[in-house]
Design an enzyme around this catalytic site. Structure first.
Site, mmCIF file in Angstrom:
data_model
loop_
_atom_site.group_PDB
_atom_site.id
_atom_site.type_symbol
_atom_site.label_atom_id
_atom_site.label_comp_id
_atom_site.label_asym_id
_atom_site.label_seq_id
_atom_site.Cartn_x
_atom_site.Cartn_y
_atom_site.Cartn_z
ATOM 1 C CD GLU A 120 78.075 35.717 31.151
ATOM 2 O OE1 GLU A 120 78.088 34.610 30.564
ATOM 3 O OE2 GLU A 120 77.107 36.114 31.834
ATOM 4 C CD GLU B 252 80.018 31.168 32.419
ATOM 5 O OE1 GLU B 252 78.792 31.112 32.109
ATOM 6 O OE2 GLU B 252 80.468 32.012 33.218
#
Length: 472
Positions: free
Chosen positions: A171, A370
């Site tokens: 991320e 995720e």
């Protein structure tokens, strides 16, 4: 109503597992030769900013309990797991001397995964900049790009004979947003021009790490983990709403997705950056570095959609420029919510991502790296057998898997699904406020682990490589 059930089968060798990060699980944050990272330092100077004043010192104690934890992973059907290497544990100052205790620890962890027949996917950077590197500017400083490439090369050289799936960043948009726009991460800057520089240098750092990996001619793959948040306009017929959604997508998704997968930035994003005087400092040869070092695969973290509409008023030029100058947020009237995080639950988003990757990014191999649901005070749901009955998490995962399966059945090249996370872990400023794990972690009782109902349910899914659903 029919009680018939049937199974949705997933591709052979599909990866089932979970994800975590070093800082959020290892503990021992100031022990065994580890240097400070920005979280250790921020907690030291501002502990009141952390939920219940819980910092990164101990977190979930994976450093001491990894053998038992990896055994637990195997017991619930995991065939893969993603975690990260702590840069400041391996190289305490970010550059220079390697900490041999860290080498021994990571070798032992990776061996344990392999012995349990669990494929480790290893990330090089998960929000945890070494303090020594942050003190000279962090990702704003081009020197850190070179330091990161050196660190990556050390990791590949030390562990590449064991690790076949590497990811450069998790991320990477998050340190940009949280550290340089919205004050959620250290260094708590609000400056969009500096944010753009941080984003640009991070993209170059990722490509340089992949360049190092290629130069070593190892037999694995190198990718990146991106949190892709689909941008949906309020009105698909309104050109201004469509424009707002496109700009949000450019800023928050394509700013990393396009250079990582396509090797170049979208022209629309370049134009937007130029028009708003946000051009970063660029070095000679950067264009070729990006073009020649694309990722082999993509990890996608998906939690929620982004819903936007055209801005209701012109941005005040006396205020610092922010992404919200280009759109307003919009609440979809039909939304479902995870009230504990304030996040919309929109399962179809994972299908839309699957189709976007298939249709616009060469159908690159990808996996869900995720997906998960954080809930407060889960102790409310403990039954007589001391098991948390987290049916809400089972429902959340099941509905996302149904949409993911649809994307796969329509040709999207997805090879796995990982939940956040295996066990409850420490979550940056939120500490243990929201629990995500298949295993409960009792931080008041020596981090004792106990399985939740969702962990038992996931075991059946992973071991059968299929999802049982009811016929409608």
């Amino acid at each position: 109503m029919s009680n018939d059930k049937y199974n949705l089968s997933f591709p052979p060798n599909f990866l089932w597992g979970a994800a975590c990060s070093a800082t959020q699980t290892e503990g021992a944050s100031l022990e065994h030769g580890k240097g400070k990272n920005i979280w250790d330092y921020w907690y030291e100077i501002n502990p009141e900013k952390f939920f219940n004043n819980i910092g990164p010192k101990d977190t979930s104690n994976f450093y001491s309990m990894y053998k038992e934890d990896i055994k637990r992973m195997k017991e619930i059907g995991f065939n893969s797991f993603r975690t990260s290497i702590s840069w400041s544990r391996l190289i305490p100052d970010g550059r220079g001397e390697i900490n041999q205790e860290a080498v021994n620890f990571y070798n032992d962890v990776f061996d344990e995964f392999i012995n349990q027949d669990i494929t480790p996917i290893i990330c090089l950077f998960h929000f945890d900049m070494p303090l020594a590197m942050q003190n000279i500017g962090g990702w704003e400083n081009r020197e850190i790009v070179e330091a990161f490439a050196e660190y990556a090369e050390q990791c590949f050289s030390l562990f590449g004979h064991k690790i076949k799936y590497w990811t450069t960043f998790n991320e990477p948009i998050v340190p940009v947003e949280c550290g340089y726009l919205y004050e959620f991460h250290y260094p708590c800057v609000i400056d969009m021009k500096r944010a753009v520089q941080v984003a640009y240098n991070t993209a170059i750092a990722s490509a340089k790490a992949i360049e190092k990996y290629k130069s070593l001619k190892q037999d694995g793959k190198a990718g990146i983990i991106l949190n892709l948040t689909p941008s949906y306009p309020r009105d698909n017929e309104n050109p201004e709403d469509l424009k707002a959604a496109n700009i949000a997508d450019l800023l928050f998704n394509r700013s990393f997705l396009d250079p990582a997968v396509n090797g170049k930035y979208p022209e629309e994003l370049i134009s937007l950056i130029k028009e708003n005087d946000l051009i970063p400092v660029i070095s000679d040869g950067d264009e070729n570095i990006l073009l020649n070092n694309k990722v082999d695969f993509l990890g996608v973290n998906y939690y929620q959609p982004r819903r936007v509409k055209a801005p209701s008023k012109v941005w005040d030029s006396n205020k610092p420029l922010m992404p919200e100058a280009f759109f307003d947020y919009y609440q979809w009237p039909e939304r479902k919510m995870n009230k504990y995080r304030g996040w919309e639950i929109y399962e179809k988003g994972i299908y839309d991502i699957a189709m976007n990757i298939k249709n616009n990014y060469g159908n690159i191999p990808w996996y869900v790296s995720e997906n998960g649901m954080g809930v407060q005070e889960e102790e409310r749901f403990i039954n007589n057998e001391d098991i948390i009955e987290d049916d809400y998490r089972i429902e959340f995962i099941k509905e996302h898997l149904i949409w993911l399966h649809k994307g796969i059945s329509e040709g999207s090249n997805c090879f796995g699904y990982h939940i956040w996370t295996f066990m409850d872990n420490w979550s940056w400023l939120n500490g243990y406020k929201n629990r995500y794990g298949f295993f409960r972690v009792d931080i008041e009782n020596n981090f004792k682990r106990s399985i939740k109902k969702s962990g038992l349910w996931f075991k059946k899914v992973a071991e059968s490589n299929s999802l049982e659903i009811s016929a409608k």
